[in-house]
Write a protein that holds these residues in place. Structure first.
Motif, PDB file in Angstrom:
ATOM      1  N   MET A   1      12.910 -39.657  -5.826  1.00 45.54           N
ATOM      2  CA  MET A   1      11.609 -38.996  -5.750  1.00 45.54           C
ATOM      3  C   MET A   1      10.590 -39.957  -5.149  1.00 45.54           C
ATOM      4  O   MET A   1      10.613 -41.162  -5.433  1.00 45.54           O
ATOM      5  N   PHE A   2       9.691 -39.401  -4.342  1.00 41.31           N
ATOM      6  CA  PHE A   2       8.583 -40.164  -3.767  1.00 41.31           C
ATOM      7  C   PHE A   2       7.288 -39.455  -4.103  1.00 41.31           C
ATOM      8  O   PHE A   2       7.216 -38.222  -4.052  1.00 41.31           O
ATOM      9  N   ASP A   3       6.270 -40.226  -4.434  1.00 38.00           N
ATOM     10  CA  ASP A   3       4.947 -39.678  -4.757  1.00 38.00           C
ATOM     11  C   ASP A   3       4.156 -39.440  -3.485  1.00 38.00           C
ATOM     12  O   ASP A   3       3.114 -40.052  -3.260  1.00 38.00           O
ATOM     13  N   ALA A   4       4.676 -38.562  -2.641  1.00 35.87           N
ATOM     14  CA  ALA A   4       4.027 -38.228  -1.371  1.00 35.87           C
ATOM     15  C   ALA A   4       4.486 -36.830  -0.971  1.00 35.87           C
ATOM     16  O   ALA A   4       5.601 -36.422  -1.305  1.00 35.87           O
ATOM     17  N   PRO A   5       3.640 -36.101  -0.245  1.00 36.51           N
ATOM     18  CA  PRO A   5       4.040 -34.770   0.222  1.00 36.51           C
ATOM     19  C   PRO A   5       5.220 -34.849   1.195  1.00 36.51           C
ATOM     20  O   PRO A   5       5.416 -35.845   1.890  1.00 36.51           O
ATOM     21  N   ARG A   6       5.967 -33.767   1.238  1.00 36.95           N
ATOM     22  CA  ARG A   6       7.163 -33.700   2.086  1.00 36.95           C
ATOM     23  C   ARG A   6       6.844 -34.034   3.543  1.00 36.95           C
ATOM     24  O   ARG A   6       7.596 -34.763   4.200  1.00 36.95           O
ATOM     25  N   GLU A   7       5.751 -33.510   4.089  1.00 36.31           N
ATOM     26  CA  GLU A   7       5.414 -33.761   5.494  1.00 36.31           C
ATOM     27  C   GLU A   7       5.220 -35.251   5.756  1.00 36.31           C
ATOM     28  O   GLU A   7       5.593 -35.762   6.816  1.00 36.31           O
ATOM     29  N   GLN A   8       4.635 -35.967   4.789  1.00 29.90           N
ATOM     30  CA  GLN A   8       4.401 -37.401   4.960  1.00 29.90           C
ATOM     31  C   GLN A   8       5.727 -38.174   4.947  1.00 29.90           C
ATOM     32  O   GLN A   8       5.921 -39.088   5.749  1.00 29.90           O
ATOM     33  N   VAL A   9       6.620 -37.804   4.051  1.00 29.62           N
ATOM     34  CA  VAL A   9       7.921 -38.483   3.984  1.00 29.62           C
ATOM     35  C   VAL A   9       8.729 -38.180   5.251  1.00 29.62           C
ATOM     36  O   VAL A   9       9.334 -39.073   5.841  1.00 29.62           O
ATOM     37  N   PHE A  10       8.709 -36.932   5.694  1.00 29.26           N
ATOM     38  CA  PHE A  10       9.409 -36.550   6.922  1.00 29.26           C
ATOM     39  C   PHE A  10       8.862 -37.343   8.114  1.00 29.26           C
ATOM     40  O   PHE A  10       9.636 -37.843   8.948  1.00 29.26           O
ATOM     41  N   LEU A  11       7.553 -37.483   8.196  1.00 31.80           N
ATOM     42  CA  LEU A  11       6.927 -38.226   9.292  1.00 31.80           C
ATOM     43  C   LEU A  11       7.353 -39.697   9.280  1.00 31.80           C
ATOM     44  O   LEU A  11       7.513 -40.310  10.344  1.00 31.80           O
ATOM     45  N   ALA A  12       7.567 -40.255   8.104  1.00 35.93           N
ATOM     46  CA  ALA A  12       8.023 -41.649   8.015  1.00 35.93           C
ATOM     47  C   ALA A  12       9.392 -41.824   8.664  1.00 35.93           C
ATOM     48  O   ALA A  12       9.733 -42.913   9.130  1.00 35.93           O
ATOM     49  N   TYR A  13      10.176 -40.750   8.721  1.00 32.04           N
ATOM     50  CA  TYR A  13      11.485 -40.772   9.378  1.00 32.04           C
ATOM     51  C   TYR A  13      11.418 -40.355  10.840  1.00 32.04           C
ATOM     52  O   TYR A  13      12.255 -40.766  11.639  1.00 32.04           O
ATOM     53  N   SER A  14      10.459 -39.523  11.191  1.00 36.68           N
ATOM     54  CA  SER A  14      10.455 -38.924  12.533  1.00 36.68           C
ATOM     55  C   SER A  14       9.540 -39.630  13.522  1.00 36.68           C
ATOM     56  O   SER A  14       9.617 -39.365  14.714  1.00 36.68           O
ATOM     57  N   ASP A  15       8.683 -40.518  13.071  1.00 35.37           N
ATOM     58  CA  ASP A  15       7.789 -41.280  13.943  1.00 35.37           C
ATOM     59  C   ASP A  15       8.366 -42.688  14.116  1.00 35.37           C
ATOM     60  O   ASP A  15       8.538 -43.416  13.139  1.00 35.37           O
ATOM     61  N   SER A  16       8.656 -43.078  15.345  1.00 37.41           N
ATOM     62  CA  SER A  16       9.311 -44.356  15.624  1.00 37.41           C
ATOM     63  C   SER A  16       8.565 -45.548  15.041  1.00 37.41           C
ATOM     64  O   SER A  16       9.176 -46.444  14.448  1.00 37.41           O
ATOM     65  N   ASN A  17       7.248 -45.581  15.187  1.00 36.35           N
ATOM     66  CA  ASN A  17       6.469 -46.719  14.676  1.00 36.35           C
ATOM     67  C   ASN A  17       6.519 -46.793  13.162  1.00 36.35           C
ATOM     68  O   ASN A  17       6.655 -47.888  12.588  1.00 36.35           O
ATOM     69  N   GLN A  18       6.375 -45.631  12.514  1.00 38.17           N
ATOM     70  CA  GLN A  18       6.452 -45.637  11.048  1.00 38.17           C
ATOM     71  C   GLN A  18       7.845 -46.065  10.594  1.00 38.17           C
ATOM     72  O   GLN A  18       7.987 -46.892   9.688  1.00 38.17           O
ATOM     73  N   LEU A  19       8.874 -45.508  11.203  1.00 35.49           N
ATOM     74  CA  LEU A  19      10.244 -45.821  10.806  1.00 35.49           C
ATOM     75  C   LEU A  19      10.521 -47.321  10.924  1.00 35.49           C
ATOM     76  O   LEU A  19      11.078 -47.935  10.014  1.00 35.49           O
ATOM     77  N   ALA A  20      10.102 -47.906  12.022  1.00 39.33           N
ATOM     78  CA  ALA A  20      10.339 -49.341  12.235  1.00 39.33           C
ATOM     79  C   ALA A  20       9.587 -50.198  11.214  1.00 39.33           C
ATOM     80  O   ALA A  20      10.023 -51.308  10.900  1.00 39.33           O
ATOM     81  N   SER A  21       8.487 -49.680  10.670  1.00 40.46           N
ATOM     82  CA  SER A  21       7.689 -50.486   9.742  1.00 40.46           C
ATOM     83  C   SER A  21       8.309 -50.599   8.352  1.00 40.46           C
ATOM     84  O   SER A  21       7.929 -51.478   7.590  1.00 40.46           O
ATOM     85  N   TRP A  22       9.274 -49.728   8.017  1.00 40.29           N
ATOM     86  CA  TRP A  22       9.862 -49.803   6.672  1.00 40.29           C
ATOM     87  C   TRP A  22      11.383 -49.776   6.641  1.00 40.29           C
ATOM     88  O   TRP A  22      11.990 -50.123   5.631  1.00 40.29           O
ATOM     89  N   TRP A  23      12.056 -49.366   7.716  1.00 42.76           N
ATOM     90  CA  TRP A  23      13.506 -49.177   7.703  1.00 42.76           C
ATOM     91  C   TRP A  23      14.229 -50.501   7.430  1.00 42.76           C
ATOM     92  O   TRP A  23      13.923 -51.518   8.020  1.00 42.76           O
ATOM     93  N   GLY A  24      15.184 -50.457   6.574  1.00 38.81           N
ATOM     94  CA  GLY A  24      15.994 -51.630   6.244  1.00 38.81           C
ATOM     95  C   GLY A  24      15.650 -52.165   4.875  1.00 38.81           C
ATOM     96  O   GLY A  24      14.630 -51.809   4.289  1.00 38.81           O
ATOM     97  N   PRO A  25      16.515 -53.008   4.333  1.00 37.62           N
ATOM     98  CA  PRO A  25      16.249 -53.579   3.013  1.00 37.62           C
ATOM     99  C   PRO A  25      15.090 -54.572   3.060  1.00 37.62           C
ATOM    100  O   PRO A  25      14.676 -55.022   4.133  1.00 37.62           O
ATOM    101  N   GLN A  26      14.587 -54.904   1.892  1.00 33.84           N
ATOM    102  CA  GLN A  26      13.482 -55.856   1.804  1.00 33.84           C
ATOM    103  C   GLN A  26      13.910 -57.186   2.419  1.00 33.84           C
ATOM    104  O   GLN A  26      15.038 -57.626   2.255  1.00 33.84           O
ATOM    105  N   GLY A  27      13.001 -57.787   3.177  1.00 33.56           N
ATOM    106  CA  GLY A  27      13.285 -59.053   3.837  1.00 33.56           C
ATOM    107  C   GLY A  27      13.884 -58.901   5.229  1.00 33.56           C
ATOM    108  O   GLY A  27      14.224 -59.885   5.868  1.00 33.56           O
TER     109      GLY A  27
END
Length: 172
Positions: free
Chosen positions: A22-48
């Motif tokens: 579960m994430f404390d964010a609306p579905r559209e925001q979570v989907f955008l984190a996967y569908s926008d290249s800049n957003q995806l690159a900012s968090w994708w992968g394990p910590q570090g």
């Protein structure tokens, strides 16, 4: 369902690995984190680890090539290592579902021999302003799935989802 890190739940069904969080964010925001290249690159992968999207075509039959690099000196032997992947989007139904193939790849996007190629279905389920993210990864065999479990995939995805959670908090 087994629980990992209090938040990520996982189970194995045959040759499928199902992860839910579960994430404390609306579905559209979570989907955008996967569908926008800049957003995806900012968090994708394990910590570090940091991710560079070398190619990102978010459309059916579109290619996603990326390189993750360990930038955390505290991760010992992993520091400085790279892990590359290539995905091909099969189905996109905004903001509900993304289906793509995923494989370890070399710097040219060629699959790494001996490593699994999987089909991943991401479902984004709205629940009272929050989002349940369901990831169903289908392996070609139960043996292949077991080898990836032994490599620590659940712990890696848990860490990755922590990064996504932090990203979503910043984007609010």
């Amino acid at each position: 369902m087994a629980e990992n890190n209090r938040l990520l739940q996982h189970r194995v069904e045959g040759r499928n690995l199902i992860l839910e969080r579960m994430f404390d964010a609306p579905r559209e925001q979570v989907f955008l984190a996967y569908s926008d290249s800049n957003q995806l690159a900012s968090w994708w992968g394990p910590q570090g680890w940091e991710t560079e999207n070398q190619k990102f075509e978010f459309k059916p039959d579109g290619v996603w090539q990326y390189c993750m690099r360990c930038t955390d000196k505290n991760q010992g032997d992993f520091y400085g290592q790279e892990s590359r992947g290539k995905g091909v989007f099969q189905e996109i139904k905004a903001p509900e579902k993304i289906v793509y193939t995923d494989a370890f790849a070399d710097e040219h996007g060629n699959p790494v021999e001996g490593m699994p190629e999987t089909v991943i279905t991401m479902e984004f389920v709205e629940q009272d302003g929050r989002t349940k993210l369901i990831s169903n990864t289908q392996f070609t065999s139960e043996k292949e799935l077991k080898s990836i479990l032994d490599m620590g995939v659940v712990e890696g995805v848990s860490s990755q989802f922590e990064c996504l959670d932090e990203h979503l908090k910043k984007e609010k």
